[in-house]
Design an enzyme around this catalytic site. Sequence first.
Site, PDB file in Angstrom:
ATOM      1  N   GLY A  59      91.053  17.130  20.749  1.00  0.00           N
ATOM      2  CA  GLY A  59      92.124  16.877  19.792  1.00  0.00           C
ATOM      3  C   GLY A  59      93.099  18.037  19.784  1.00  0.00           C
ATOM      4  O   GLY A  59      92.776  19.126  20.249  1.00  0.00           O
ATOM      5  N   CYS A  86      85.693  19.822  23.961  1.00  0.00           N
ATOM      6  CA  CYS A  86      86.897  20.588  23.630  1.00  0.00           C
ATOM      7  C   CYS A  86      87.017  20.769  22.114  1.00  0.00           C
ATOM      8  O   CYS A  86      86.198  21.427  21.510  1.00  0.00           O
ATOM      9  CB  CYS A  86      88.123  19.913  24.241  1.00  0.00           C
ATOM     10  SG  CYS A  86      89.521  21.041  24.351  1.00  0.00           S
ATOM     11  N   TYR A  87      88.000  20.149  21.459  1.00  0.00           N
ATOM     12  CA  TYR A  87      88.078  20.268  19.993  1.00  0.00           C
ATOM     13  C   TYR A  87      86.764  19.815  19.360  1.00  0.00           C
ATOM     14  O   TYR A  87      86.293  20.415  18.388  1.00  0.00           O
ATOM     15  CB  TYR A  87      89.245  19.426  19.453  1.00  0.00           C
ATOM     16  CG  TYR A  87      89.433  19.555  17.963  1.00  0.00           C
ATOM     17  CD1 TYR A  87      90.223  20.559  17.426  1.00  0.00           C
ATOM     18  CD2 TYR A  87      88.783  18.684  17.082  1.00  0.00           C
ATOM     19  CE1 TYR A  87      90.369  20.700  16.052  1.00  0.00           C
ATOM     20  CE2 TYR A  87      88.918  18.819  15.711  1.00  0.00           C
ATOM     21  CZ  TYR A  87      89.720  19.828  15.208  1.00  0.00           C
ATOM     22  OH  TYR A  87      89.856  19.967  13.841  1.00  0.00           O
ATOM     23  N   HIS A 176      87.020  19.092  29.715  1.00  0.00           N
ATOM     24  CA  HIS A 176      87.112  17.629  29.596  1.00  0.00           C
ATOM     25  C   HIS A 176      86.419  16.944  30.779  1.00  0.00           C
ATOM     26  O   HIS A 176      87.028  16.788  31.834  1.00  0.00           O
ATOM     27  CB  HIS A 176      88.576  17.183  29.560  1.00  0.00           C
ATOM     28  CG  HIS A 176      89.256  17.493  28.278  1.00  0.00           C
ATOM     29  ND1 HIS A 176      89.230  16.642  27.199  1.00  0.00           N
ATOM     30  CD2 HIS A 176      89.971  18.571  27.889  1.00  0.00           C
ATOM     31  CE1 HIS A 176      89.907  17.178  26.196  1.00  0.00           C
ATOM     32  NE2 HIS A 176      90.373  18.357  26.594  1.00  0.00           N
ATOM     33  N   ASP A 233      95.850 -11.945  30.905  1.00  0.00           N
ATOM     34  CA  ASP A 233      95.179 -11.865  29.609  1.00  0.00           C
ATOM     35  C   ASP A 233      95.091 -13.225  28.916  1.00  0.00           C
ATOM     36  O   ASP A 233      94.017 -13.633  28.475  1.00  0.00           O
ATOM     37  CB  ASP A 233      95.895 -10.869  28.687  1.00  0.00           C
ATOM     38  CG  ASP A 233      96.000  -9.498  29.326  1.00  0.00           C
ATOM     39  OD1 ASP A 233      95.241  -9.238  30.283  1.00  0.00           O
ATOM     40  OD2 ASP A 233      96.833  -8.697  28.877  1.00  0.00           O
ATOM     41  N   LYS A 375      91.717  -3.610  30.465  1.00  0.00           N
ATOM     42  CA  LYS A 375      92.350  -4.525  31.414  1.00  0.00           C
ATOM     43  C   LYS A 375      91.446  -4.875  32.608  1.00  0.00           C
ATOM     44  O   LYS A 375      91.322  -6.032  32.994  1.00  0.00           O
ATOM     45  CB  LYS A 375      93.643  -3.882  31.931  1.00  0.00           C
ATOM     46  CG  LYS A 375      94.478  -4.788  32.801  1.00  0.00           C
ATOM     47  CD  LYS A 375      95.337  -5.676  31.943  1.00  0.00           C
ATOM     48  CE  LYS A 375      96.212  -6.580  32.748  1.00  0.00           C
ATOM     49  NZ  LYS A 375      97.014  -7.448  31.881  1.00  0.00           N
TER      50      LYS A 375
END
Length: 519
Positions: A59, A86-87, A176, A233, A375
């Site tokens: 974040g 991370c955060y 990350h 979709d 997707k």
Amino acid sequence: MAMTQHDRLLIIDFGSQVTQLIARRLRELNVYCEIHPYQGVTMDMVRAMAPKAIIFSGGPDSVTREGSPRAPQEIFDYGVPILGICYGQQVMMQQLGGRVESGHGTAEFGRAYVEQKAQLDLLDGWFTEGREQVWMSHGDHVAEIAPGFEVYGTSPGAPFAITADASRHFYAVQFHPEVHHTPRGAKLYENFVKLAGFTGDWTMGAYRQEAIDKIRQQVGDAKVICGLSGGVDSSVAAALIHEAIGDQLTCVFVDHGLLRLNEAEEVVTMFRDHMNLQVIHAQEQELFLGELDGVSDPETKRKIIGKLFIDVFQKYANDIEGAQFLAQGTLYPDVIESVSFSGGPSVTIKSHHNVGGLPEKMGLKLVEPLRELFKDEVRDLGRELGLPAHFIGRHPFPGPGLAIRCPGEITREKLEILRKADAVYIDQIRKHGLYDDIWQAFVAILPVRTVGVMGDGRTYDYACALRAVTSVDGMTADYYPFTHDFLGETATRIINEVKGINRCTYDITSKPPGTIEWE
Ligand code: XMP
């Protein structure tokens, strides 16, 4: 109801740009996960979801700032493995009694190498030759790790790059692992879900059956209307709903006269004749093209098409007696709530461009059976449902159709020429085996005539632009690097085979600054 049979993982979103990638990595491991913004995470919500493991995302905030995001303190007593990124790592340290600092010299952005300090189940088989490339992106750093934690990996800028309280299965990494620049990051997620006891039970076959049960439960014996656009979709949503409730579903396919060559026939034939769906083919070409006559401003075109679309859809839907539901092909990225740091939580829900506002207007409830899918998962589900591969892999096509590929005034003559040129171009791309490498390819017909010479005669015909881009999500794009041979051959074919065009250009604009479409 549908998801209760799956093992579940909760991702608490602290606002990182790449939180969705964590979900992608987990789904690739057949693990079902949900992203929830930190503001909405309460212990009641956690208990109701009953996750087998929890991940804290990265974040943009600083845990040293008063009022910055936190996880509920009791979550650490919930008894499941937690991975902080991370955060998320810094939140974990701070909330468990460690200390985070910001200030000079603590930032680290970009590629770094982490060295292994000790063995840990999370790191099984991860380090190659004792070190591994990772992606760092942090302003603050952990100055003191929380009691019970030990260091398992360090980097030059992050002495606490990997820490863990192995007895409680709490893991915290500064980098990350979900991004491409941590090349072997997926392995860490694999290890994490394995140690948390996930069995990889999130499969499309299982999803299909559960989604069908859920649709039946939601809809009962009521009728459902679905706007079929011919895109992936809405097609997959329609096929799935049809499998669940058969003829209680009626699809409306609005033909606005701005479709590609043979497109309407192909879509209607496939769904009506091959898949036995009830499809209303709303032939409204005259209406749309009539209203667009003489209009050349792009926004005006879009507004006219959008409004007519709703009117037309409503007209046909009104004839379907007793319809109570409207089906939409909304996907997971459209419903994830994003975390806003300027104010409270903000919700980004993209309304379907074609039927926005309709449900309220018509008093319809929504059926959205793809809400949990990304997707590529929708494509998997489409394959699972037996939709043809070439259909599932089709490039995106905009709602306003060829109108926005025909800058200036739209005439039937220009549309005819454009359809033919586009068909030749796509045929070329398919013949050269390039279709699946390209995000989207099309021809735009330009509002200009140019002079040419064919045989012994002078020509004065339209110029066209070929467009082909690579992209991940349509938000940014690069032009596709065709070979000169391919471009030359394609231009020759279009000019020879399509009467009305005597000049081809190739559009090499990226996005930004251009857009993918011409209008
Ligand atoms: P642009 O031109 O904005 O397009 O770079 C990005 C992607 O969105 C598609 N697009 C649309 N899709 N309704 C749609 O359903 C629209 O009004 C619309 N406008 C653009 C475009 O084809 C590309 O894939």
